[in-house]
Scaffold this active site. Structure first.
Site, short mmCIF file in Angstrom:
data_model
loop_
_atom_site.label_atom_id
_atom_site.label_comp_id
_atom_site.label_asym_id
_atom_site.label_seq_id
_atom_site.Cartn_x
_atom_site.Cartn_y
_atom_site.Cartn_z
N TYR A 96 41.38 63.39 78.05
CA TYR A 96 41.87 62.72 77.11
C TYR A 96 41.08 62.78 75.89
O TYR A 96 41.60 62.76 74.55
CB TYR A 96 42.02 61.21 77.51
N GLU B 218 47.87 51.40 75.78
CA GLU B 218 47.00 50.30 75.20
C GLU B 218 47.01 49.04 75.60
O GLU B 218 46.13 48.17 75.59
CB GLU B 218 46.79 50.63 73.76
N TRP C 285 39.71 51.35 80.47
CA TRP C 285 40.54 52.46 80.25
C TRP C 285 40.52 53.67 81.38
O TRP C 285 41.77 54.20 81.50
CB TRP C 285 39.92 53.39 78.90
#
Length: 181
Positions: free
Chosen positions: A17, A39, A47
């Site tokens: 990512y 998000e 995350w």
């Protein structure tokens, strides 16, 4: 977010990512919608949790097809709320559906989400606070952290990588919106 540049490279989940998506601009509506949904779902969680569940989100939200998600009804909501592959939070599920409806409307008003974002960047020269205000007015479940991370991750605000990060040079070549402002 220089700390991410320290921990992400080489990490099984964060690495790909960090190296190929975070901070890179994209005009793909599904990718932008996915990033917004991810998000939103990260709020209150790590995350890493979101990255691990990403494939589940892609499947549950049918590849983040904006039109399909915008038309989700009660059965789809219940399906999502019973899907262990995603974050089962009613507010977050409802926000995803509502936000897909907003993005669908942007096709008529601006030609799509990407064009709407660019119009805000070009005409309003928005700083983070102004972006947050606009997102809160436009979307659901988009506070300061969510909006800031979404905009950094898609190249509308700086800060995804420190200047000395090797990925930063690749982002420079991609000319994200914040570099053109």
């Amino acid at each position: 977010m220089s700390g991410y540049c320290d921990i992400a490279p080489g990490h099984a989940w964060h690495g790909p990512y960090h190296d190929t998506e975070y901070g890179f601009p994209t005009d793909d509506e599904s990718a932008l919608f996915e990033r917004l949904v991810l998000e939103i779902n990260q709020a209150g969680l790590s995350w890493l949790t979101i990255l691990r569940k990403r494939a589940g989100f892609v499947a549950a939200f049918e590849g983040f097809d904006v039109e399909r998600v915008a038309n989700y009804g009660a059965k789809d909501r219940e399906r999502l709320l019973s899907d262990a592959g995603i974050i089962r939070n009613r507010l977050k599920v409802d926000a995803a559906i509502h936000n897909a409806q907003c993005i669908l409307a942007m096709r008529d008003s601006h030609g799509g989400f990407f064009n709407w974002l660019n119009a805000q960047q070009e005409h309003n020269k928005l700083n983070k606070d102004a972006w947050v205000k606009l997102f809160k007015k436009t979307f659901k479940f988009t506070g300061g952290e969510i909006t800031g991370e979404f905009l950094m991750s898609t190249g509308y605000l700086p800060g995804a990588h420190r200047d000395s990060c090797p990925v930063f040079a690749r982002i420079e070549k991609a000319r994200p919106a914040w570099m053109q402002a």
